[in-house]
Design a protein around this motif. Structure first.
Motif, PDB file in Angstrom:
ATOM      1  N   PRO A  92       2.258  13.756 -20.772  1.00 26.56           N
ATOM      2  CA  PRO A  92       1.317  12.637 -20.747  1.00 26.56           C
ATOM      3  C   PRO A  92       1.989  11.414 -20.129  1.00 26.56           C
ATOM      4  CG  PRO A  92       2.069  13.054 -22.979  1.00 26.56           C
ATOM      5  CD  PRO A  92       2.624  14.140 -22.125  1.00 26.56           C
ATOM      6  N   PRO A  93       1.196  10.498 -19.560  1.00 29.03           N
ATOM      7  CA  PRO A  93       1.797   9.305 -18.967  1.00 29.03           C
ATOM      8  C   PRO A  93       2.544   8.489 -20.030  1.00 29.03           C
ATOM      9  CG  PRO A  93      -0.600   9.118 -19.027  1.00 29.03           C
ATOM     10  CD  PRO A  93      -0.244  10.500 -19.494  1.00 29.03           C
ATOM     11  N   MET A  94       3.606   7.845 -19.584  1.00 29.88           N
ATOM     12  CA  MET A  94       4.381   7.019 -20.502  1.00 29.88           C
ATOM     13  C   MET A  94       3.589   5.754 -20.816  1.00 29.88           C
ATOM     14  SD  MET A  94       8.199   7.363 -18.908  1.00 29.88           S
ATOM     15  CE  MET A  94       7.715   7.090 -17.205  1.00 29.88           C
ATOM     16  N   PRO A  95       3.612   5.314 -22.064  1.00 33.56           N
ATOM     17  CA  PRO A  95       2.888   4.082 -22.400  1.00 33.56           C
ATOM     18  C   PRO A  95       3.606   2.867 -21.810  1.00 33.56           C
ATOM     19  CG  PRO A  95       4.120   4.836 -24.301  1.00 33.56           C
ATOM     20  CD  PRO A  95       4.287   5.890 -23.227  1.00 33.56           C
ATOM     21  N   ARG A  96       2.840   1.996 -21.201  1.00 31.98           N
ATOM     22  CA  ARG A  96       3.413   0.770 -20.642  1.00 31.98           C
ATOM     23  C   ARG A  96       2.623  -0.416 -21.181  1.00 31.98           C
ATOM     24  NH1 ARG A  96       1.314   3.386 -16.054  1.00 31.98           N
ATOM     25  NH2 ARG A  96       3.411   3.829 -15.305  1.00 31.98           N
ATOM     26  N   CYS A  97       3.089  -1.598 -20.929  1.00 34.22           N
ATOM     27  CA  CYS A  97       2.389  -2.816 -21.347  1.00 34.22           C
ATOM     28  C   CYS A  97       0.944  -2.761 -20.855  1.00 34.22           C
ATOM     29  CB  CYS A  97       3.100  -4.041 -20.777  1.00 34.22           C
ATOM     30  SG  CYS A  97       4.776  -4.287 -21.399  1.00 34.22           S
ATOM     31  N   SER A  98       0.027  -3.160 -21.688  1.00 34.63           N
ATOM     32  CA  SER A  98      -1.402  -2.995 -21.389  1.00 34.63           C
ATOM     33  C   SER A  98      -1.824  -3.705 -20.107  1.00 34.63           C
ATOM     34  CB  SER A  98      -2.256  -3.461 -22.563  1.00 34.63           C
ATOM     35  OG  SER A  98      -2.026  -4.828 -22.822  1.00 34.63           O
ATOM     36  N   TRP A  99      -1.192  -4.836 -19.762  1.00 37.96           N
ATOM     37  CA  TRP A  99      -1.584  -5.565 -18.550  1.00 37.96           C
ATOM     38  C   TRP A  99      -1.322  -4.756 -17.277  1.00 37.96           C
ATOM     39  CZ3 TRP A  99       2.250  -6.332 -15.032  1.00 37.96           C
ATOM     40  CH2 TRP A  99       3.573  -6.382 -15.483  1.00 37.96           C
ATOM     41  N   ALA A 100      -0.472  -3.738 -17.368  1.00 34.91           N
ATOM     42  CA  ALA A 100      -0.127  -2.941 -16.191  1.00 34.91           C
ATOM     43  C   ALA A 100      -0.876  -1.620 -16.134  1.00 34.91           C
ATOM     44  CB  ALA A 100       1.375  -2.679 -16.175  1.00 34.91           C
ATOM     45  N   GLU A 101      -1.678  -1.324 -17.121  1.00 31.67           N
ATOM     46  CA  GLU A 101      -2.425  -0.058 -17.153  1.00 31.67           C
ATOM     47  C   GLU A 101      -3.643  -0.124 -16.235  1.00 31.67           C
ATOM     48  OE1 GLU A 101      -1.549   2.696 -18.339  1.00 31.67           O
ATOM     49  OE2 GLU A 101      -0.075   2.219 -19.872  1.00 31.67           O
ATOM     50  N   GLY A 102      -3.960   0.998 -15.618  1.00 33.46           N
ATOM     51  CA  GLY A 102      -5.191   1.123 -14.845  1.00 33.46           C
ATOM     52  C   GLY A 102      -5.144   0.542 -13.446  1.00 33.46           C
ATOM     53  N   ASP A 103      -4.023   0.028 -13.027  1.00 39.97           N
ATOM     54  CA  ASP A 103      -3.893  -0.551 -11.685  1.00 39.97           C
ATOM     55  C   ASP A 103      -2.566  -0.074 -11.106  1.00 39.97           C
ATOM     56  OD1 ASP A 103      -3.297  -2.164  -9.460  1.00 39.97           O
ATOM     57  OD2 ASP A 103      -4.297  -3.909 -10.311  1.00 39.97           O
ATOM     58  N   PRO A 104      -2.593   0.795 -10.118  1.00 39.84           N
ATOM     59  CA  PRO A 104      -1.340   1.351  -9.575  1.00 39.84           C
ATOM     60  C   PRO A 104      -0.368   0.295  -9.052  1.00 39.84           C
ATOM     61  CG  PRO A 104      -3.248   2.511  -8.681  1.00 39.84           C
ATOM     62  CD  PRO A 104      -3.776   1.358  -9.467  1.00 39.84           C
ATOM     63  N   ILE A 105      -0.883  -0.787  -8.504  1.00 42.08           N
ATOM     64  CA  ILE A 105      -0.008  -1.845  -7.982  1.00 42.08           C
ATOM     65  C   ILE A 105       0.720  -2.540  -9.127  1.00 42.08           C
ATOM     66  CG2 ILE A 105      -0.008  -4.097  -6.821  1.00 42.08           C
ATOM     67  CD1 ILE A 105      -2.324  -2.905  -5.079  1.00 42.08           C
ATOM     68  N   MET A 106      -0.025  -2.900 -10.150  1.00 40.94           N
ATOM     69  CA  MET A 106       0.581  -3.573 -11.300  1.00 40.94           C
ATOM     70  C   MET A 106       1.496  -2.623 -12.064  1.00 40.94           C
ATOM     71  SD  MET A 106      -0.309  -6.691 -11.042  1.00 40.94           S
ATOM     72  CE  MET A 106       0.005  -7.459 -12.629  1.00 40.94           C
ATOM     73  N   ALA A 107       1.103  -1.353 -12.172  1.00 35.90           N
ATOM     74  CA  ALA A 107       1.939  -0.366 -12.868  1.00 35.90           C
ATOM     75  C   ALA A 107       3.274  -0.185 -12.148  1.00 35.90           C
ATOM     76  CB  ALA A 107       1.207   0.959 -12.988  1.00 35.90           C
ATOM     77  N   ALA A 108       3.240  -0.080 -10.830  1.00 33.05           N
ATOM     78  CA  ALA A 108       4.480   0.092 -10.064  1.00 33.05           C
ATOM     79  C   ALA A 108       5.382  -1.127 -10.226  1.00 33.05           C
ATOM     80  CB  ALA A 108       4.161   0.342  -8.598  1.00 33.05           C
ATOM     81  N   TYR A 109       4.807  -2.316 -10.169  1.00 38.00           N
ATOM     82  CA  TYR A 109       5.579  -3.550 -10.361  1.00 38.00           C
ATOM     83  C   TYR A 109       6.180  -3.565 -11.769  1.00 38.00           C
ATOM     84  CZ  TYR A 109       6.478  -8.477 -11.314  1.00 38.00           C
ATOM     85  OH  TYR A 109       7.051  -9.657 -11.706  1.00 38.00           O
TER      86      TYR A 109
END
Length: 189
Positions: A6-23
């Motif tokens: 399963p995907p690793m949990p990250r800060c909610s502000w970075a979820e659902g947006d590949p650009i923000m997730a990569a940053y």
């Protein structure tokens, strides 16, 4: 049957947006100690004021091209013709005050160097030399330290470095670790 984890949990502000997730995954909150890179991020945070960080990320390469790869020596030499050029450059945020603040910020950065005050040592010294770990729950917008750094930067001639901008910058460059308690980045640090 897939054995993908399963995907690793990250800060909610970075979820659902590949650009923000990569940053988030590669940069945000990672301690940065290179003076020039710290200065670049501070200048970009100034441009972000009133906008989303995603907007800045989408234009970051344009900013780098327009501002001589954030070489403080080159940017400090900019004059009125450069301001005019930058005001016409659709790759960046065309706000005269922010453009002029970046040029002034390059001059302030170099003035610090001329006095023997290295930018990284200055900001990390104010933070005690190591990342300040948030509680993993509260996301502050500013702190006593961001007020202190803001005041010190303003005294050195920087603009667009209020305590909220400085705190966002402190988070971005890892002076403050504000990853959520459940975030894999926090768990890795």
């Amino acid at each position: 049957m897939s054995s993908a984890s399963p995907p690793m949990p990250r800060c909610s502000w970075a979820e659902g947006d590949p650009i923000m997730a990569a940053y988030h995954d590669a940069e945000w909150g990672r301690p940065q100690r290179d003076s020039r890179a710290l200065w670049e991020m501070l200048m970009l945070e100034g441009f972000q004021a009133g906008l989303s960080w995603r907007t800045i990320l989408l234009r970051r390469e344009g900013f780098r091209a327009a501002f001589s790869n954030f070489d403080p020596v080159a940017v400090a030499a900019y004059g009125p013709d450069d301001v005019t050029r930058l005001m016409a450059d659709a790759r960046i945020i065309r706000a005269r005050a922010k453009i002029e603040a970046t040029i002034g910020g390059a001059r302030a950065y170099l003035a610090m160097q001329d006095k023997g005050e290295e930018f990284s040592g200055f900001v990390w010294g104010m933070a005690g030399g190591k990342p300040i770990r948030g509680d993993g729950v509260t996301l502050a917008a500013q702190s006593p330290l961001s007020h202190e750094i803001s005041k010190a930067l303003k005294a050195r001639g920087f603009k667009f470095v209020g305590p909220v901008i400085v705190y966002a910058w402190m988070q971005a460059v890892g002076i403050v670790d504000d990853h959520a308690a459940y975030c894999f980045c926090r768990q890795a640090s």
